[in-house]
Motif scaffolding. Structure first.
Motif, PDB file in Angstrom:
ATOM      1  N   PRO A  48      36.634  35.210  24.165  1.00  0.00           N
ATOM      2  CA  PRO A  48      38.155  35.270  23.403  1.00  0.00           C
ATOM      3  C   PRO A  48      39.607  35.616  24.611  1.00  0.00           C
ATOM      4  CG  PRO A  48      37.341  36.833  22.474  1.00  0.00           C
ATOM      5  CD  PRO A  48      36.073  36.266  23.627  1.00  0.00           C
ATOM      6  N   ASN A  49      40.560  35.355  24.822  1.00  0.00           N
ATOM      7  CA  ASN A  49      41.416  35.444  26.181  1.00  0.00           C
ATOM      8  C   ASN A  49      42.520  35.805  25.710  1.00  0.00           C
ATOM      9  OD1 ASN A  49      42.757  35.065  28.606  1.00  0.00           O
ATOM     10  ND2 ASN A  49      41.013  36.135  29.266  1.00  0.00           N
ATOM     11  N   ALA A  50      43.140  36.068  25.403  1.00  0.00           N
ATOM     12  CA  ALA A  50      44.733  36.483  25.034  1.00  0.00           C
ATOM     13  C   ALA A  50      45.597  35.724  26.215  1.00  0.00           C
ATOM     14  CB  ALA A  50      45.432  37.486  24.101  1.00  0.00           C
ATOM     15  N   ILE A  51      45.253  36.304  27.283  1.00  0.00           N
ATOM     16  CA  ILE A  51      46.553  35.932  28.491  1.00  0.00           C
ATOM     17  C   ILE A  51      45.264  35.241  29.802  1.00  0.00           C
ATOM     18  CG2 ILE A  51      48.197  37.120  30.060  1.00  0.00           C
ATOM     19  CD1 ILE A  51      48.741  38.917  27.874  1.00  0.00           C
ATOM     20  N   PRO A  52      45.512  35.151  30.216  1.00  0.00           N
ATOM     21  CA  PRO A  52      46.364  33.269  30.224  1.00  0.00           C
ATOM     22  C   PRO A  52      45.721  32.626  29.467  1.00  0.00           C
ATOM     23  CG  PRO A  52      45.040  32.894  32.635  1.00  0.00           C
ATOM     24  CD  PRO A  52      44.703  34.082  31.537  1.00  0.00           C
ATOM     25  N   PHE A  53      44.824  32.681  28.880  1.00  0.00           N
ATOM     26  CA  PHE A  53      44.687  31.310  28.086  1.00  0.00           C
ATOM     27  C   PHE A  53      45.013  31.174  26.382  1.00  0.00           C
ATOM     28  CE2 PHE A  53      41.142  31.734  30.904  1.00  0.00           C
ATOM     29  CZ  PHE A  53      41.040  31.415  32.224  1.00  0.00           C
ATOM     30  N   GLY A  54      45.132  31.987  25.612  1.00  0.00           N
ATOM     31  CA  GLY A  54      45.543  32.282  24.125  1.00  0.00           C
ATOM     32  C   GLY A  54      44.055  31.365  23.200  1.00  0.00           C
ATOM     33  N   THR A  55      43.261  31.242  23.798  1.00  0.00           N
ATOM     34  CA  THR A  55      42.213  30.419  23.148  1.00  0.00           C
ATOM     35  C   THR A  55      41.018  31.196  23.298  1.00  0.00           C
ATOM     36  OG1 THR A  55      40.928  28.683  22.456  1.00  0.00           O
ATOM     37  CG2 THR A  55      41.711  28.871  24.148  1.00  0.00           C
ATOM     38  N   VAL A  56      39.496  30.832  23.266  1.00  0.00           N
ATOM     39  CA  VAL A  56      38.470  31.123  24.072  1.00  0.00           C
ATOM     40  C   VAL A  56      38.024  30.121  25.119  1.00  0.00           C
ATOM     41  CG1 VAL A  56      37.557  31.902  21.947  1.00  0.00           C
ATOM     42  CG2 VAL A  56      36.919  29.409  22.524  1.00  0.00           C
ATOM     43  N   PHE A  57      37.296  30.558  26.171  1.00  0.00           N
ATOM     44  CA  PHE A  57      37.016  30.317  27.322  1.00  0.00           C
ATOM     45  C   PHE A  57      35.317  30.454  27.422  1.00  0.00           C
ATOM     46  CE2 PHE A  57      37.922  33.366  28.626  1.00  0.00           C
ATOM     47  CZ  PHE A  57      37.085  33.994  30.129  1.00  0.00           C
ATOM     48  N   TRP A  58      34.626  30.058  28.584  1.00  0.00           N
ATOM     49  CA  TRP A  58      32.887  29.746  29.073  1.00  0.00           C
ATOM     50  C   TRP A  58      33.334  30.372  29.614  1.00  0.00           C
ATOM     51  CZ3 TRP A  58      34.008  27.049  24.783  1.00  0.00           C
ATOM     52  CH2 TRP A  58      34.216  27.336  23.830  1.00  0.00           C
ATOM     53  N   PRO A  59      32.997  31.129  30.565  1.00  0.00           N
ATOM     54  CA  PRO A  59      32.859  32.165  31.831  1.00  0.00           C
ATOM     55  C   PRO A  59      32.750  30.594  33.152  1.00  0.00           C
ATOM     56  CG  PRO A  59      31.558  32.979  30.587  1.00  0.00           C
ATOM     57  CD  PRO A  59      31.960  31.983  30.069  1.00  0.00           C
ATOM     58  N   ASP A  60      32.107  30.022  32.159  1.00  0.00           N
ATOM     59  CA  ASP A  60      31.655  28.959  34.216  1.00  0.00           C
ATOM     60  C   ASP A  60      32.862  27.859  33.724  1.00  0.00           C
ATOM     61  OD1 ASP A  60      31.430  27.097  31.891  1.00  0.00           O
ATOM     62  OD2 ASP A  60      29.676  26.517  31.496  1.00  0.00           O
ATOM     63  N   GLU A  61      34.222  27.821  33.185  1.00  0.00           N
ATOM     64  CA  GLU A  61      35.045  27.348  32.982  1.00  0.00           C
ATOM     65  C   GLU A  61      35.754  27.098  34.280  1.00  0.00           C
ATOM     66  OE1 GLU A  61      34.410  25.351  28.592  1.00  0.00           O
ATOM     67  OE2 GLU A  61      35.721  26.777  29.222  1.00  0.00           O
ATOM     68  N   HIS A  62      36.136  28.213  35.038  1.00  0.00           N
ATOM     69  CA  HIS A  62      37.467  28.890  34.976  1.00  0.00           C
ATOM     70  C   HIS A  62      36.462  29.962  36.760  1.00  0.00           C
ATOM     71  CE1 HIS A  62      40.150  27.228  32.955  1.00  0.00           C
ATOM     72  NE2 HIS A  62      39.887  28.034  32.489  1.00  0.00           N
ATOM     73  N   PRO A  63      37.192  29.828  37.704  1.00  0.00           N
ATOM     74  CA  PRO A  63      37.039  30.059  39.130  1.00  0.00           C
ATOM     75  C   PRO A  63      37.515  31.964  38.586  1.00  0.00           C
ATOM     76  CG  PRO A  63      38.640  29.036  39.846  1.00  0.00           C
ATOM     77  CD  PRO A  63      38.548  29.116  38.471  1.00  0.00           C
ATOM     78  N   PHE A  64      36.019  32.550  39.262  1.00  0.00           N
ATOM     79  CA  PHE A  64      36.269  34.838  38.896  1.00  0.00           C
ATOM     80  C   PHE A  64      35.878  35.449  40.726  1.00  0.00           C
ATOM     81  CE2 PHE A  64      36.569  33.197  34.452  1.00  0.00           C
ATOM     82  CZ  PHE A  64      37.764  34.691  33.802  1.00  0.00           C
ATOM     83  N   ILE A  65      36.642  35.883  40.827  1.00  0.00           N
ATOM     84  CA  ILE A  65      36.804  36.449  42.359  1.00  0.00           C
ATOM     85  C   ILE A  65      36.519  37.886  41.785  1.00  0.00           C
ATOM     86  CG2 ILE A  65      37.305  36.870  44.265  1.00  0.00           C
ATOM     87  CD1 ILE A  65      38.863  34.042  43.663  1.00  0.00           C
ATOM     88  N   ASN A  66      35.687  38.698  41.897  1.00  0.00           N
ATOM     89  CA  ASN A  66      35.285  40.049  41.618  1.00  0.00           C
ATOM     90  C   ASN A  66      35.719  40.389  40.352  1.00  0.00           C
ATOM     91  OD1 ASN A  66      34.418  40.557  44.534  1.00  0.00           O
ATOM     92  ND2 ASN A  66      36.369  40.502  44.924  1.00  0.00           N
ATOM     93  N   GLY A  67      35.445  39.464  39.445  1.00  0.00           N
ATOM     94  CA  GLY A  67      35.965  39.918  38.364  1.00  0.00           C
ATOM     95  C   GLY A  67      37.479  39.668  37.205  1.00  0.00           C
ATOM     96  N   ARG A  68      37.860  39.150  38.861  1.00  0.00           N
ATOM     97  CA  ARG A  68      39.779  38.248  37.930  1.00  0.00           C
ATOM     98  C   ARG A  68      39.413  36.447  37.898  1.00  0.00           C
ATOM     99  NH1 ARG A  68      43.821  41.307  42.242  1.00  0.00           N
ATOM    100  NH2 ARG A  68      45.056  40.028  39.841  1.00  0.00           N
ATOM    101  N   PHE A  69      40.275  36.522  37.570  1.00  0.00           N
ATOM    102  CA  PHE A  69      40.525  34.970  37.068  1.00  0.00           C
ATOM    103  C   PHE A  69      40.927  34.680  38.582  1.00  0.00           C
ATOM    104  CE2 PHE A  69      44.036  32.195  35.786  1.00  0.00           C
ATOM    105  CZ  PHE A  69      42.907  30.903  35.369  1.00  0.00           C
TER     106      PHE A  69
END
Length: 168
Positions: A29-50
């Motif tokens: 789950p992720n309220a900001i910025p997504f407001g819904t669920v996401f899977w970790p492989d769907e967005h790049p993360f750098i040192n734990g940050r979007f």
């Protein structure tokens, strides 16, 4: 009407194109910025940050076009889950996303009913039903609000302490 434009800088575009589908990761789950669920492989993360926030951390506003594009990707897909259609406000955006990042892992999760059951159970209750993860009351066969329900709101059956709890 709010305009949604698929806009990623070269760095963010490269990061989104480099993402690889991981069928074993679970939704989060992720309220900001997504407001819904996401899977970790769907967005790049750098040192734990979007990624778009990390990439643009020195800019005046961190919620620039790359940030909004990442959020809109997930919002547009959420709309598909809820209605089985791309919402009119996202049509052009969605077409651009499919053209610019055709291998985006999120495109593989457009139908929640195709998810493995363990991932369906990790979804919020409102999305579990969309995914087809429901159950019927063992007494009256009414649809339960969640597959984990232990009481039927239709007939009042309560199997919290009965030995038949696994009959669901």
């Amino acid at each position: 009407m709010n305009e949604h434009h698929f806009t990623l800088c070269d760095v963010c575009l490269h990061q989104y194109r480099a993402l690889a589908h991981d069928p074993t990761c679970d939704p989060r789950p992720n309220a900001i910025p997504f407001g819904t669920v996401f899977w970790p492989d769907e967005h790049p993360f750098i040192n734990g940050r979007f990624g778009p926030l990390a990439n643009h951390r020195i800019e005046e506003t961190l919620q620039g076009p790359c940030y909004m594009t990442g959020a809109d990707l997930t919002a547009a897909r959420h709309g598909i889950w809820m209605t089985s259609l791309v919402e009119p406000r996202f049509k052009e955006f969605w077409t651009s996303a499919q053209r610019m990042i055709p291998e985006w892992p999120g495109f593989r999760r457009l139908d929640l009913s195709e998810l493995p059951d363990d991932q369906k159970r990790a979804l919020p209750i409102r999305l579990q039903k969309v995914a087809g993860l429901t159950a019927q009351c063992p007494i009256c066969n009414a649809e339960l609000r969640t597959h984990l329900a232990q009481q039927c709101f239709e007939c009042g059956a309560n199997w919290h302490t009965t030995q038949n709890a696994n009959a669901r």
